[in-house]
Write an enzyme that holds these catalytic residues in place. Structure first.
Site, PDB file in Angstrom:
ATOM      1  N   LYS A  66       9.065  10.550 -10.934  1.00 50.22           N
ATOM      2  CA  LYS A  66       8.641   9.289 -11.553  1.00 50.22           C
ATOM      3  C   LYS A  66       7.193   8.974 -11.198  1.00 50.22           C
ATOM      4  O   LYS A  66       6.859   8.805 -10.028  1.00 50.22           O
ATOM      5  CB  LYS A  66       9.504   8.116 -11.083  1.00 50.22           C
ATOM      6  CG  LYS A  66       9.176   6.853 -11.885  1.00 50.22           C
ATOM      7  CD  LYS A  66       9.679   5.574 -11.255  1.00 50.22           C
ATOM      8  CE  LYS A  66       8.654   4.876 -10.402  1.00 50.22           C
ATOM      9  NZ  LYS A  66       7.508   4.313 -11.132  1.00 50.22           N
TER      10      LYS A  66
ATOM     11  N   GLU B 282       4.774  10.198   2.379  1.00 52.37           N
ATOM     12  CA  GLU B 282       3.306  10.187   2.527  1.00 52.37           C
ATOM     13  C   GLU B 282       2.862   8.763   2.239  1.00 52.37           C
ATOM     14  O   GLU B 282       2.857   8.341   1.080  1.00 52.37           O
ATOM     15  CB  GLU B 282       2.661  11.151   1.520  1.00 52.37           C
ATOM     16  CG  GLU B 282       3.121  12.588   1.626  1.00 52.37           C
ATOM     17  CD  GLU B 282       2.444  13.350   2.751  1.00 52.37           C
ATOM     18  OE1 GLU B 282       1.555  12.777   3.411  1.00 52.37           O
ATOM     19  OE2 GLU B 282       2.809  14.505   2.968  1.00 52.37           O
TER      20      GLU B 282
ATOM     21  N   CYS C 219      -5.627   7.142  -0.124  1.00 46.17           N
ATOM     22  CA  CYS C 219      -4.827   6.833   1.064  1.00 46.17           C
ATOM     23  C   CYS C 219      -5.606   7.168   2.334  1.00 46.17           C
ATOM     24  O   CYS C 219      -5.455   6.532   3.360  1.00 46.17           O
ATOM     25  CB  CYS C 219      -3.537   7.617   1.026  1.00 46.17           C
ATOM     26  SG  CYS C 219      -3.811   9.359   0.681  1.00 46.17           S
TER      27      CYS C 219
ATOM     28  N   GLU D 206      -4.270  -2.039   5.323  1.00 43.71           N
ATOM     29  CA  GLU D 206      -4.813  -1.195   4.253  1.00 43.71           C
ATOM     30  C   GLU D 206      -5.218  -2.072   3.065  1.00 43.71           C
ATOM     31  O   GLU D 206      -4.423  -2.869   2.584  1.00 43.71           O
ATOM     32  CB  GLU D 206      -3.751  -0.188   3.806  1.00 43.71           C
ATOM     33  CG  GLU D 206      -4.320   0.830   2.831  1.00 43.71           C
ATOM     34  CD  GLU D 206      -3.264   1.799   2.304  1.00 43.71           C
ATOM     35  OE1 GLU D 206      -2.129   1.373   2.038  1.00 43.71           O
ATOM     36  OE2 GLU D 206      -3.603   2.984   2.146  1.00 43.71           O
TER      37      GLU D 206
HETATM   38  P1  NAP Z   1       3.780   1.813  -4.133  1.00 44.30           P
HETATM   39  O1  NAP Z   1       3.756   0.446  -4.646  1.00 44.30           O
HETATM   40  O2  NAP Z   1       4.526   2.092  -2.887  1.00 44.30           O
HETATM   41  O3  NAP Z   1       4.375   2.706  -5.313  1.00 44.30           O
HETATM   42  C1  NAP Z   1       4.515   4.106  -5.236  1.00 44.30           C
HETATM   43  C2  NAP Z   1       5.580   4.553  -6.216  1.00 44.30           C
HETATM   44  O4  NAP Z   1       6.865   4.060  -5.806  1.00 44.30           O
HETATM   45  C3  NAP Z   1       5.378   4.036  -7.618  1.00 44.30           C
HETATM   46  O5  NAP Z   1       5.803   5.016  -8.531  1.00 44.30           O
HETATM   47  C4  NAP Z   1       6.286   2.829  -7.629  1.00 44.30           C
HETATM   48  O6  NAP Z   1       6.651   2.430  -8.924  1.00 44.30           O
HETATM   49  C5  NAP Z   1       7.463   3.333  -6.845  1.00 44.30           C
HETATM   50  N1  NAP Z   1       8.307   2.303  -6.242  1.00 44.30           N
HETATM   51  C6  NAP Z   1       8.053   0.975  -6.055  1.00 44.30           C
HETATM   52  N2  NAP Z   1       9.099   0.374  -5.436  1.00 44.30           N
HETATM   53  C7  NAP Z   1      10.037   1.336  -5.220  1.00 44.30           C
HETATM   54  C8  NAP Z   1      11.331   1.347  -4.610  1.00 44.30           C
HETATM   55  N3  NAP Z   1      11.867   0.262  -4.085  1.00 44.30           N
HETATM   56  N4  NAP Z   1      11.998   2.525  -4.538  1.00 44.30           N
HETATM   57  C9  NAP Z   1      11.467   3.658  -5.037  1.00 44.30           C
HETATM   58  N5  NAP Z   1      10.254   3.702  -5.643  1.00 44.30           N
HETATM   59  C10 NAP Z   1       9.541   2.560  -5.730  1.00 44.30           C
HETATM   60  O7  NAP Z   1       2.337   2.391  -3.903  1.00 44.30           O
HETATM   61  P2  NAP Z   1       1.113   2.322  -4.924  1.00 44.30           P
HETATM   62  O8  NAP Z   1       0.587   0.944  -4.893  1.00 44.30           O
HETATM   63  O9  NAP Z   1       1.490   2.916  -6.238  1.00 44.30           O
HETATM   64  O10 NAP Z   1       0.096   3.343  -4.246  1.00 44.30           O
HETATM   65  C11 NAP Z   1      -0.755   2.979  -3.231  1.00 44.30           C
HETATM   66  C12 NAP Z   1      -0.207   3.399  -1.877  1.00 44.30           C
HETATM   67  O11 NAP Z   1       0.048   4.791  -1.841  1.00 44.30           O
HETATM   68  C13 NAP Z   1      -1.183   3.149  -0.754  1.00 44.30           C
HETATM   69  O12 NAP Z   1      -0.532   2.567   0.344  1.00 44.30           O
HETATM   70  C14 NAP Z   1      -1.673   4.551  -0.379  1.00 44.30           C
HETATM   71  O13 NAP Z   1      -2.144   4.669   0.920  1.00 44.30           O
HETATM   72  C15 NAP Z   1      -0.484   5.370  -0.645  1.00 44.30           C
HETATM   73  N6  NAP Z   1      -0.817   6.793  -0.849  1.00 44.30           N
HETATM   74  C16 NAP Z   1      -0.541   7.692   0.161  1.00 44.30           C
HETATM   75  C17 NAP Z   1      -0.858   9.031   0.015  1.00 44.30           C
HETATM   76  C18 NAP Z   1      -0.555  10.010   1.109  1.00 44.30           C
HETATM   77  O14 NAP Z   1      -0.617  11.204   0.838  1.00 44.30           O
HETATM   78  N7  NAP Z   1      -0.213   9.584   2.297  1.00 44.30           N
HETATM   79  C19 NAP Z   1      -1.468   9.473  -1.157  1.00 44.30           C
HETATM   80  C20 NAP Z   1      -1.752   8.550  -2.147  1.00 44.30           C
HETATM   81  C21 NAP Z   1      -1.408   7.201  -1.993  1.00 44.30           C
HETATM   82  P3  NAP Z   1       5.716   1.325  -9.659  1.00 44.30           P
HETATM   83  O15 NAP Z   1       4.409   1.946  -9.908  1.00 44.30           O
HETATM   84  O16 NAP Z   1       6.413   1.019 -10.914  1.00 44.30           O
HETATM   85  O17 NAP Z   1       5.660   0.151  -8.722  1.00 44.30           O
END
Ligand code: NAP
Ligand code: MG
Length: 490
Positions: A195, A269, A303, A400
């Site tokens: 997804k 991650e 990230c 963050e």
């Molecule tokens: P996010 O809100 O956690 O969303 C990530 C994904 O999870 C999206 O596809 C989201 O769908 C989905 N999601 C949301 N709630 C969920 C739930 N309860 N159960 C399962 N899936 C769910 O993060 P983001 O705002 O998209 O991305 C930014 C974050 O990603 C930052 O914290 C960044 O540091 C982190 N990141 C980490 C890495 C790494 O390698 N460590 C790499 C890139 C990004 P929706 O989009 O529909 O909400």
């Protein structure tokens, strides 16, 4: 001799570069996209769609299927069927051929992918063209090579696949994160339900079209689209054997709780608050460019963004002066323009979050600097932002932000900077700038960060593992470690 006056170049003025926009004429975005399940594009069971917009002008690009738990169930069934009837029976050599073909097709369609990535996500065309798309292809190439060599990769073990992998990715590197997840899963012999994030589904769906063209057997890769609850339905599905998640620490914790007590394998991650550390013996100009690359390029939507800067006191004035000078030359605006350094913020919500933190930083008493730059009238924008005189406990140094906002502190000794840099709940990455190799080795053993770059920043390679400590998650992606995350090694 009279001191030469330094000429400030304002590239955002009318005397800046002429526009150099990437053409969009060659791409096709359909008005509506369905989910990719069992090798076919299928309508969502509830008949609902949501809009995906271009954050550089907030205009609608297309409608995306709103997947429900029912669609996720359909996708997991398709993945299970493909796993038991086809994919797990193929030799590694045959699997490798398909993965290799996907890599070649991404290369062939690289321009199309990079334009769509920038339109849908707001990142600069320079980044999507030079980083996201080539690295995505390289991940498929790299793991294609391992598919028939699993026993050599893990000597004295009997590597076996896990089954169906449920994968959930964020919006900051949409195609690249899909590649990080799909390529090792397939090489290891698993099938996939993935997804993408709701604001950036397009390149994942384009990848689905490409995967269909590649002739990959139906159901080996399935893409469902939707919001957080669609992701939760993947995590909670009883027939998923492995959950691979990249996203925020908050959602990572929800996922960990959800799968506790099951035998699902998991890699998380999560977020980061990386320290970029400049010693007095560092090549300062190069370091300043590294800071800019680490936090301002790609809008800080990384990230591993170097969002905390530690400068040794003796070079503090010089670094800040040079940094401000460089900030004045950064071009904020149209992501499709090849001159642009800082594109659009991915969504209105993310821009609100960034602005909230900018306000908090000012209220906490830090010194604030933003160059005067012209921002486009429509769309979501944030100029490069600098906070100096921040404290260790300040929220802008602890939390963050995920935007082009840098918080600067000073230090005197190595021990002091190690203690300060490690003083965060996160531990994803760090950067060290110094002339001394010995200092680098000393620091890397003491920094609690999954990746430590030395005299460079934000460099990625499929052969090298990436992942975090502490609240930045666990498990590694990339390299052999990334492959082992999709295998039983007995
Ligand atoms: P996010 O809100 O956690 O969303 C990530 C994904 O999870 C999206 O596809 C989201 O769908 C989905 N999601 C949301 N709630 C969920 C739930 N309860 N159960 C399962 N899936 C769910 O993060 P983001 O705002 O998209 O991305 C930014 C974050 O990603 C930052 O914290 C960044 O540091 C982190 N990141 C980490 C890495 C790494 O390698 N460590 C790499 C890139 C990004 P929706 O989009 O529909 O909400
Ligand atoms: Mg979008």
């Amino acid at each position: 001799m009279a001191k030469k006056k330094q000429v400030e170049v304002d590239l955002n003025s009318d005397w800046g570069y002429s526009p150099a926009p990437e053409s969009k004429g060659h791409i096709k975005i359909k008005p509506q996209y369905d989910q990719f399940i069992g090798g076919k594009f299928v309508k969502p069971s509830n008949g609902k769609y949501f809009d995906t917009i271009n954050p550089a002008n907030n205009e609608k690009l297309s409608s995306i299927a709103l997947g429900s738990a029912k669609d996720v169930d359909k996708a997991v069934r398709a993945a299970r069927k493909a796993y038991s009837e086809v994919w797990s029976k193929l030799s590694g050599k045959e699997r490798g051929k398909y993965i290799f073909r996907i890599a070649r097709l991404i290369q062939e369609r690289a321009r199309e992918f990079s334009v769509i990535e920038s339109l849908d996500g707001g990142k600069t065309i320079r980044e999507s063209r030079d980083v996201d798309v080539p690295l995505a292809a390289n991940h498929f190439f790299y793991y294609a090579g391992w598919a028939d060599k699993l026993e050599y990769a893990f000597p004295n073990k009997k590597p076996t696949s896990l089954g169906v992998a449920g994968q959930i990715i964020p919006w900051n590197f949409p195609l690249l994160m899909a590649a990080w997840k799909i390529a090792p899963a397939l090489a290891a012999g698993n099938t996939v339900v993935l997804k993408p994030a709701e604001t950036t589904s397009l390149t994942a769906l384009k990848l689905a079209e490409l995967i269909k063209d590649s002739g990959l057997p139906d159901g080996v890769v399935n893409i469902v689209t939707g919001f957080g609850d669609t992701g939760a339905a993947i995590v909670n599905h009883p027939d998923v054997n492995k959950v691979a998640f990249t996203g925020s620490t908050g959602v990572g914790k929800i996922i960990q709780r959800a799968i506790a007590g099951t035998n699902k394998k998991c890699t998380l991650e999560l977020g980061g608050k990386a320290a970029n550390i400049i010693f007095e013996d560092a090549p300062i100009n190069q370091a300043v460019e590294g800071i800019v690359n680490g936090i301002y390029f790609n809008q800080g939507h990384v990230c591993c963004a170097g969002s905390r800067l530690f400068v040794q006191e003796s070079v503090y004035e010089e670094v800040i002066r040079k940094l401000k000078h460089r900030m004045n030359t950064l071009i904020v605006g149209d992501p499709m323009d090849k001159n642009t350094d800082i594109g659009a913020i991915n969504s209105k919500e993310q821009l609100d979050t960034i602005n909230k933190y900018i306000k908090i930083g000012q209220q906490e008493g830090a010194e604030f600097y933003q160059p005067a730059c012209k921002l486009p009238k429509k769309g979501n924008w944030c100029p490069p932002t600098l906070f100096t005189n921040v404290s260790q406990s300040s929220r802008i140094t602890q939390e963050e932000i995920f935007g082009p906002v840098l918080a600067v502190q000073t230090f005197r000794t190595v021990d002091e900077v190690i203690a300060k840099a490690n003083n965060t709940p996160y531990g994803l990455s760090a950067g060290i700038w110094t002339d001394k190799g010995s200092k680098i080795f000393n620091m890397t053993t003491k920094m609690r960060a999954g990746v430590v770059w030395a005299n460079t920043y934000n460099k990625f390679d499929p052969t090298s593992p990436f992942g975090g400590y502490k609240e930045s998650g666990f498990g590694r992606e990339g390299g052999l470690q990334g492959l082992s995350a999709y295998l039983n090694l007995n």
